[in-house]
Design an enzyme around this catalytic site. Sequence first.
Site, PDB file in Angstrom:
ATOM      1  N   MET A 179       0.952  -0.971  -0.013  1.00  0.00           N
ATOM      2  CA  MET A 179       0.212  -0.029  -0.006  1.00  0.00           C
ATOM      3  C   MET A 179       0.894   1.350   0.019  1.00  0.00           C
ATOM      4  O   MET A 179       0.566   2.403   0.504  1.00  0.00           O
ATOM      5  CB  MET A 179      -1.169  -0.181   1.046  1.00  0.00           C
ATOM      6  N   LEU A 186       6.595   3.047   1.854  1.00  0.00           N
ATOM      7  CA  LEU A 186       7.437   2.212   1.889  1.00  0.00           C
ATOM      8  C   LEU A 186       8.453   2.101   2.956  1.00  0.00           C
ATOM      9  O   LEU A 186       9.262   3.153   3.246  1.00  0.00           O
ATOM     10  CB  LEU A 186       8.032   1.749   0.740  1.00  0.00           C
ATOM     11  N   HIS A 187       9.063   1.292   3.538  1.00  0.00           N
ATOM     12  CA  HIS A 187       9.947   1.104   4.746  1.00  0.00           C
ATOM     13  C   HIS A 187      10.804   0.000   4.416  1.00  0.00           C
ATOM     14  O   HIS A 187      10.785  -0.667   3.462  1.00  0.00           O
ATOM     15  CB  HIS A 187       9.230   1.147   5.992  1.00  0.00           C
ATOM     16  N   HIS A 246       9.129  -3.470   3.705  1.00  0.00           N
ATOM     17  CA  HIS A 246       8.934  -3.697   2.380  1.00  0.00           C
ATOM     18  C   HIS A 246      10.172  -3.972   1.452  1.00  0.00           C
ATOM     19  O   HIS A 246      10.006  -5.039   0.354  1.00  0.00           O
ATOM     20  CB  HIS A 246       8.334  -2.484   1.583  1.00  0.00           C
ATOM     21  N   GLN A 262     -10.442  -2.772   1.915  1.00  0.00           N
ATOM     22  CA  GLN A 262     -10.130  -3.684   2.963  1.00  0.00           C
ATOM     23  C   GLN A 262     -10.065  -2.686   4.151  1.00  0.00           C
ATOM     24  O   GLN A 262      -9.493  -2.997   5.399  1.00  0.00           O
ATOM     25  CB  GLN A 262      -8.676  -4.226   2.920  1.00  0.00           C
ATOM     26  N   GLY A 275       4.759 -10.462   3.733  1.00  0.00           N
ATOM     27  CA  GLY A 275       5.221 -10.517   5.045  1.00  0.00           C
ATOM     28  C   GLY A 275       4.785 -11.352   6.070  1.00  0.00           C
ATOM     29  O   GLY A 275       3.389 -11.487   6.022  1.00  0.00           O
ATOM     30  N   ASP A 298       2.192  -9.787   8.905  1.00  0.00           N
ATOM     31  CA  ASP A 298       0.871  -9.881   8.664  1.00  0.00           C
ATOM     32  C   ASP A 298       0.500 -11.653   8.607  1.00  0.00           C
ATOM     33  O   ASP A 298       0.103 -11.907   7.498  1.00  0.00           O
ATOM     34  CB  ASP A 298       0.288  -9.172   7.593  1.00  0.00           C
ATOM     35  N   GLN A 358      -2.919 -12.758   7.288  1.00  0.00           N
ATOM     36  CA  GLN A 358      -3.087 -12.222   5.838  1.00  0.00           C
ATOM     37  C   GLN A 358      -2.390 -13.300   4.850  1.00  0.00           C
ATOM     38  O   GLN A 358      -2.746 -13.909   3.913  1.00  0.00           O
ATOM     39  CB  GLN A 358      -2.600 -11.091   5.620  1.00  0.00           C
TER      40      GLN A 358
HETATM   41  P1  AMP Z   1       1.402  -3.109   3.547  1.00  0.00           P
HETATM   42  O1  AMP Z   1       1.908  -1.868   2.516  1.00  0.00           O
HETATM   43  O2  AMP Z   1       1.534  -2.513   4.713  1.00  0.00           O
HETATM   44  O3  AMP Z   1       0.027  -3.603   2.859  1.00  0.00           O
HETATM   45  O4  AMP Z   1       2.515  -4.181   3.417  1.00  0.00           O
HETATM   46  C1  AMP Z   1       2.886  -4.693   2.312  1.00  0.00           C
HETATM   47  C2  AMP Z   1       3.490  -6.107   2.469  1.00  0.00           C
HETATM   48  O5  AMP Z   1       4.666  -5.617   3.396  1.00  0.00           O
HETATM   49  C3  AMP Z   1       2.724  -7.002   3.270  1.00  0.00           C
HETATM   50  O6  AMP Z   1       3.167  -8.208   2.709  1.00  0.00           O
HETATM   51  C4  AMP Z   1       3.230  -6.880   4.558  1.00  0.00           C
HETATM   52  O7  AMP Z   1       3.178  -8.097   5.441  1.00  0.00           O
HETATM   53  C5  AMP Z   1       4.665  -6.623   4.292  1.00  0.00           C
HETATM   54  N1  AMP Z   1       5.426  -5.871   5.685  1.00  0.00           N
HETATM   55  C6  AMP Z   1       4.843  -4.974   6.223  1.00  0.00           C
HETATM   56  N2  AMP Z   1       5.517  -4.716   7.354  1.00  0.00           N
HETATM   57  C7  AMP Z   1       6.830  -5.558   7.229  1.00  0.00           C
HETATM   58  C8  AMP Z   1       7.949  -5.586   8.253  1.00  0.00           C
HETATM   59  N3  AMP Z   1       8.261  -4.720   9.212  1.00  0.00           N
HETATM   60  N4  AMP Z   1       8.730  -6.720   7.576  1.00  0.00           N
HETATM   61  C9  AMP Z   1       8.487  -7.224   6.471  1.00  0.00           C
HETATM   62  N5  AMP Z   1       7.356  -7.318   5.627  1.00  0.00           N
HETATM   63  C10 AMP Z   1       6.501  -6.223   6.117  1.00  0.00           C
END
Ligand code: AMP
Length: 282
Positions: free
Chosen positions: A30, A33-34, A37, A61, A149, A152, A155
Amino acid sequence: MNTVQDISSVREQVAAWRDTGERIALVPTMGNLHRGHVSLIDVAKECAERVIVSIYVNPTQFGPQEDYAEYPRTLDSDKRRLRRAGVDLVFAPDDASMYPFGAEGMTRVSVPKLSSGLCGEARPGHFDGVTSVVCRLFGIVQPDVAVFGQKDYQQLLVIQRMVADLHLPITVVSGPTRREADGLAMSSRNQYLSEAERRRAPELHRALQHCARALRAGDRDFARLEKDGAAALAKAGFETDYFEIRNAADLDSPSSTAASLVVLAAGRCGPARLIDNVIVEL
Ligand code: AMP
């Protein structure tokens, strides 16, 4: 690295790569990014010659009282990060492309059993929104591999089940949770925390680790461990949604002889709803 919004451009690019025998990995996000990601992009690169990252804040969602409107949208800085990470293509669609007939009467994909309980209980409809959008992304991109990741965890299992149940020819791969130095799982929602809340937030991971240590030491009083975990979170000022010990494979309640467990917790720390989990192999 190109950024495209329309479906035909993604399809053309994917077809060209596939013609030369290259495999394609998709990392759905989404945005905002950190390093968590980025670590998934590194996993994706090990699985395929080409990596596509999708950036889409999916309205279906989010619940009506949730943070869809405030969710940070930072496409320009995300693109810089993705270029540095060596991503081949960014797919950043708009709502009309993702839901061409509107979101209201949309075709839904649902994985009811794994989606109930835990985050599914606190966020009704959330996982149906996730599976409905991920299924669309899979239909658009048609990747060989998709990376999610472990952070989650529910998920991840929901998507693995969807892929298996619908016979989608996609390998779902997971990447480990990236953390800040004090253990807090990286998340776009961490930026909602005030300084004081940020100091309290790592208690989520500490409580999970504490429970995991007790399980590894042979404690099997799951109900007491869950109660203690929830109490530790409450003491740290969390409004706890759940603190639960489940089977890692199917999220069912474990028997006392179960060998592969996951401890999952979620709660509100000030304005941010945080989730985390720890896998315990015995
Ligand atoms: P999001 O942008 O929050 O929907 O996350 C996108 C993807 O990044 C999902 O598959 C998350 O599980 C994964 N993700 C989020 N935070 C982390 C993290 N700290 N370490 C590894 N993967 C992550």
